[in-house]
Design a protein around this motif. Structure first.
Motif, PDB file in Angstrom:
ATOM      1  N   MET A   1     -45.729  -6.112  15.009  1.00 58.86           N
ATOM      2  CA  MET A   1     -46.353  -6.931  13.959  1.00 58.86           C
ATOM      3  C   MET A   1     -46.534  -8.368  14.425  1.00 58.86           C
ATOM      4  O   MET A   1     -47.572  -8.987  14.197  1.00 58.86           O
TER       5      MET A   1
ATOM      6  N   PHE B   1     -31.439  -7.572  15.520  1.00 60.61           N
ATOM      7  CA  PHE B   1     -32.254  -8.617  16.131  1.00 60.61           C
ATOM      8  C   PHE B   1     -31.391  -9.683  16.785  1.00 60.61           C
ATOM      9  O   PHE B   1     -31.775 -10.280  17.778  1.00 60.61           O
TER      10      PHE B   1
ATOM     11  N   VAL C   1     -39.253  -3.275   7.021  1.00 64.53           N
ATOM     12  CA  VAL C   1     -40.578  -3.218   7.647  1.00 64.53           C
ATOM     13  C   VAL C   1     -41.657  -3.186   6.568  1.00 64.53           C
ATOM     14  O   VAL C   1     -42.702  -3.840   6.699  1.00 64.53           O
TER      15      VAL C   1
ATOM     16  N   GLN D   1     -37.739   0.638  14.178  1.00 69.00           N
ATOM     17  CA  GLN D   1     -38.186  -0.353  13.193  1.00 69.00           C
ATOM     18  C   GLN D   1     -38.226  -1.741  13.800  1.00 69.00           C
ATOM     19  O   GLN D   1     -39.128  -2.528  13.520  1.00 69.00           O
ATOM     20  N   VAL D   2     -37.248  -2.050  14.662  1.00 69.13           N
ATOM     21  CA  VAL D   2     -37.267  -3.338  15.364  1.00 69.13           C
ATOM     22  C   VAL D   2     -38.524  -3.430  16.223  1.00 69.13           C
ATOM     23  O   VAL D   2     -39.227  -4.459  16.240  1.00 69.13           O
TER      24      VAL D   2
ATOM     25  N   ALA E   1     -41.321  -1.896  15.699  1.00 70.49           N
ATOM     26  CA  ALA E   1     -42.478  -2.063  14.807  1.00 70.49           C
ATOM     27  C   ALA E   1     -42.626  -3.521  14.370  1.00 70.49           C
ATOM     28  O   ALA E   1     -43.745  -4.050  14.297  1.00 70.49           O
ATOM     29  N   LEU E   2     -41.495  -4.180  14.120  1.00 73.42           N
ATOM     30  CA  LEU E   2     -41.580  -5.593  13.712  1.00 73.42           C
ATOM     31  C   LEU E   2     -42.119  -6.453  14.851  1.00 73.42           C
ATOM     32  O   LEU E   2     -42.925  -7.370  14.624  1.00 73.42           O
ATOM     33  N   ILE E   3     -41.695  -6.156  16.087  1.00 75.60           N
ATOM     34  CA  ILE E   3     -42.204  -6.928  17.234  1.00 75.60           C
ATOM     35  C   ILE E   3     -43.704  -6.692  17.389  1.00 75.60           C
ATOM     36  O   ILE E   3     -44.472  -7.617  17.680  1.00 75.60           O
TER      37      ILE E   3
ATOM     38  N   ASN F   1     -47.481   1.601  14.617  1.00 72.18           N
ATOM     39  CA  ASN F   1     -46.300   1.212  13.844  1.00 72.18           C
ATOM     40  C   ASN F   1     -45.784   2.366  13.008  1.00 72.18           C
ATOM     41  O   ASN F   1     -44.573   2.592  12.927  1.00 72.18           O
TER      42      ASN F   1
END
Lengths: 213, 99
Positions: free
Chosen positions: B65, A135, A52, B58-59, B61-63, B42
């Motif tokens: 983003m 993912f 991240v 964390q996944v 948070a990436l989405i 985030n």
């Protein structure tokens, strides 16, 4: 050591955020946001979120901020006059109230994990390998939806920001097709005030081109 | 450092972002302040992910983003379109839709 790093990064993040709001020049606001994002990436690293943090620096501080800088340069971000409305006074008060409320909620929470340093984690926690596996297995559908969303946003941005015909005279194209002639030259039609040649409907239908009065 | 400290930083950044959205007049800076708020969220997500020892936060948070990048693209496209049509780049002057 980790506490020192945390305080440096946290002070950097908060001061960068204050800079975004307080600086009058839009360009400096964007630069303050870049500083804020890099500090935040350091906080992510302290929380063992390597991937991240890397995505934050590359995608946010790299790509998105370049887009911002280009738009500020294009629009010509000057100094902004402060608002005269009542929000100028009420806004910061509301924000302070919200911050106090959130802190009170955090202090009064019954969550035991908040005062701890975090649960024990497996080796390789937060690495690209683990995130990528998540993912492509558990979160496959959100991943695909995110890619579709990116595609839609890219097309939407192109449609929004493209040059529209008819809304504005396209002066560059106009000058290329009809360069201004030197004085005392040109046609009688131009002398009569008809400067645009691309209006065939102004001419009566069926009449030959050369027979204008 | 305890996880609570990260949450306090996140709350502060979020409140600063709220203040910016309310106070500033330029849509560009308002977009920047929206970014601040998304980043605060985030940070909270990543902190909770560390608290539970799972990577799901964390996944998420990436989405977030990705969604923020989309929002920025469309928002900046709108600002460029406003500039092209000669509209004022100022949310106090753009009140045509206000009843």
């Amino acid at each position: 050591m980790s506490a020192v790093l945390f305080f440096i990064a946290a002070i950097g993040a908060v001061s960068g955020a204050i800079g975004v709001v307080m600086l009058r020049n839009q360009f400096y606001s964007v630069l303050a946001l870049v500083f804020h994002l890099v500090s935040l990436a350091a906080l992510f690293l302290l929380l063992r979120a390597e991937f991240v943090a890397a995505a934050q620096v590359i995608v946010y501080a790299g790509a998105v901020m370049v887009l911002y800088v280009f738009v500020v340069a294009y629009v010509g971000g000057g100094e902004e006059i402060s608002s005269r409305s009542g929000l100028r006074i009420i806004g910061p008060l509301l924000a302070i109230a919200l911050a106090i409320e959130l802190c009170v909620a955090m202090l009064g929470t019954a969550l035991k994990g908040i005062s701890g340093k975090g649960a024990p984690y497996v080796p390789g926690f937060g690495t690209p390998e683990h995130i990528g596996k998540l993912f492509l297995t558990t979160y496959l559908f959100p991943f695909e939806v995110a890619s579709l969303l990116l595609l839609v946003a890219a097309i939407g941005a192109i449609v929004l920001a493209r040059r529209r015909r008819g809304l504005e005279p396209d002066q560059e194209l106009e000058a290329r097709y009809h360069p201004p002639r030197p004085s005392w030259t040109g046609t009688m039609a131009e002398a009569g005030g008809m400067t645009h040649f691309d209006e065939p409907e102004a001419r009566p239908e069926g009449e030959p081109v050369g027979s204008q009065h | 450092m305890a996880i609570g400290w990260y949450l306090v930083v996140s709350a502060l950044i979020f409140a600063i972002g709220v203040a910016g959205v309310l106070v500033r007049r330029s849509p560009l800076v308002i977009l920047l302040c929206l970014e601040l708020m998304l980043n605060a969220a985030n940070l909270a997500l990543v902190a909770f992910s560390r608290m539970w020892g799972g990577e799901d936060g964390q996944v998420f948070a990436l989405i977030v983003m990705v969604v923020a990048a989309c929002e920025v693209t469309v928002g900046l496209g709108l600002i460029v379109a406003m500039y092209r049509r000669g509209l004022p780049i100022d949310v106090d002057d753009l009140r045509e839709l206000q009843g």
